[in-house]
Design an enzyme around this catalytic site. Structure first.
Site, PDB file in Angstrom:
ATOM      1  CG  ASP A 251      -0.652   2.525  -6.489  1.00 64.40           C
ATOM      2  OD1 ASP A 251       0.335   2.060  -5.888  1.00 64.40           O
ATOM      3  OD2 ASP A 251      -1.633   3.028  -5.912  1.00 64.40           O
ATOM      4  CG  ASP A 255      -0.387  -2.815  -3.732  1.00 61.14           C
ATOM      5  OD1 ASP A 255       0.783  -2.466  -3.974  1.00 61.14           O
ATOM      6  OD2 ASP A 255      -1.008  -2.481  -2.697  1.00 61.14           O
TER       7      ASP A 255
END
Ligand code: IPM
Ligand code: MG
Length: 370
Positions: A251, A255
């Site tokens: 995650d 990003d």
């Protein structure tokens, strides 16, 4: 005419419906020009479903998602629903889809398209030609591990608990996806965890090593701690080909990697389940960006990540490589032609709306298919 490719379209909240509208136009274009038709159904998820039905995703929607050949997902969430509990929030829609459909491998590419090399906050010479694939485990780890929750201690203070859990089969199946992708690309896989502080990280490292030795001795395997990986991604991102990592680290790192490319609004993703005996595979495709409530409804969102997610859908769910590549080329052409939505605006370029970006894309598709 190849019909009955069943798609479930879930636009969701915020800019989701706006960017999905442009994909619908690409789908219509394919129907007209490429004689490929899809059997489309659309449904509510996230805040939109909470408002209409009191739940972020209904059982009926989950059943439709399971029955579809592929799910095209927009984005969910927004300040309106931010005060709801974890069991009611819009984000539960995507988490339930991942979990219920067994979508354990989340593929997140970070590619720098040549026309956008200056959009990155890093120097062009560091990111030019960048092409990384992050494979993020997406049905396990701390997102789903038990025990979890907040309890009140005898002295009145509270304790919040979440648990990182990985089993050998969970690690193996996602690592296998990483190894297989590496074979089709630059043949290098970097496995990322925190084996220096976490038992589950050490198990991850040992399991990936053993699998590599047993089944993929031809793939060049390396291991990296997640903190170092974050640093290396900014220092010299082109050292990576495929990265495989846990749910939480994936995650964060995806990003980070997405921003190397200059815009979150450009990046698609695919989340794949295992291959069943009848050769079917559940799959969901979504842009990396969220619902962007701050710009929703203004017609300025970048539709390209959603369009590129549809291209991934064609490639991974229907093996339609030619059509996928056509759409990807059209996106690059639109950018090379100087069209930019606000998120990737650069001096001297033409700032356009979501809809104009979509129209330019169709023009390029027409030209490429002529
Ligand atoms: C993502 C998002 C989700 C996640 C949220 C919306 C639950 O950040 O897809 O990366 O944390 O997985
Ligand atoms: Mg995220």
């Amino acid at each position: 005419m190849t019909a009955n490719k069943k798609l479930l379209v879930l636009p969701g909240d915020g800019i989701g419906p706006e960017v999905m509208r442009e994909v619908r136009r690409v789908i219509d274009w394919m129907d007209r020009r490429r004689q490929v038709s899809f059997d489309l159904e659309e449904d509510l998820v996230g805040g939109a479903a909470i408002d209409a039905r009191g739940t972020p995703i209904t059982e009926a929607t989950l059943a439709k998602a399971k029955a579809a050949d592929a799910v095209l997902f927009g984005a969910v969430g927004g300040p309106r629903w931010d005060t709801l509990g974890f069991d009611k929030r819009p984000e539960l829609a995507i988490l339930s889809l991942r979990k219920d459909l067994g979508l354990f491998a989340n593929l997140r590419p970070a590619t720098v398209l040549d026309p956008l090399v200056d959009a990155s906050t890093l120097k062009p010479e560091v990111v030019r030609g960048l092409d990384i694939m992050i494979v993020r485990e997406s049905t396990g780890g701390i997102y789903f591990g038990q025990p979890r929750g907040v309890e009140t201690l005898p002295d009145g203070t509270k304790k919040g608990v979440n648990t990182e859990v990985y089993t050998t089969p969970e690690i193996e199946r996602v690592a296998r996806v990483g190894f297989e992708l590496a074979r089709r690309r630059g043949n290098r896989l970097c496995s990322v965890e925190k084996a220096n502080v976490m038992e589950s990280g050490l198990l991850w490292r040992q399991t990936v090593s053993a699998l590599g030795a047993a089944e993929f001795p031809d793939v060049q395997l390396s291991h990296m701690y997640a903190d170092n990986c974050a640093m290396q991604l900014v220092r010299n991102p082109r050292q990576f080909d495929v990265i495989v990592t846990t749910n939480l680290f994936g995650d964060l790192l995806s990003d980070l990697a997405s921003m190397l490319t200059g815009s979150l609004g450009m990046l698609p993703s695919a989340t794949l389940g295992g291959l069943s005996e009848d050769g079917r595979r559940n799959a969901l495709y979504e842009p990396i960006h969220g619902s962007a409530p701050d710009i929703a409804g203004r017609g300025i969102a970048n539709p390209l990540a959603q369009v590129l997610s549809f291209a991934m859908l064609l490639r991974y769910s229907f093996a339609m490589e030619e059509d996928a590549a056509l759409i990807e080329r059209a996106c690059t052409k639109v950018l090379a032609g100087g069209f930019r939505t606000a998120d990737i605006m650069q001096p001297g370029m033409a700032k356009v709306s979501t809809q104009v970006m979509g129209e330019q894309l169709l023009r390029e598709l027409d030209k490429l298919a002529a």
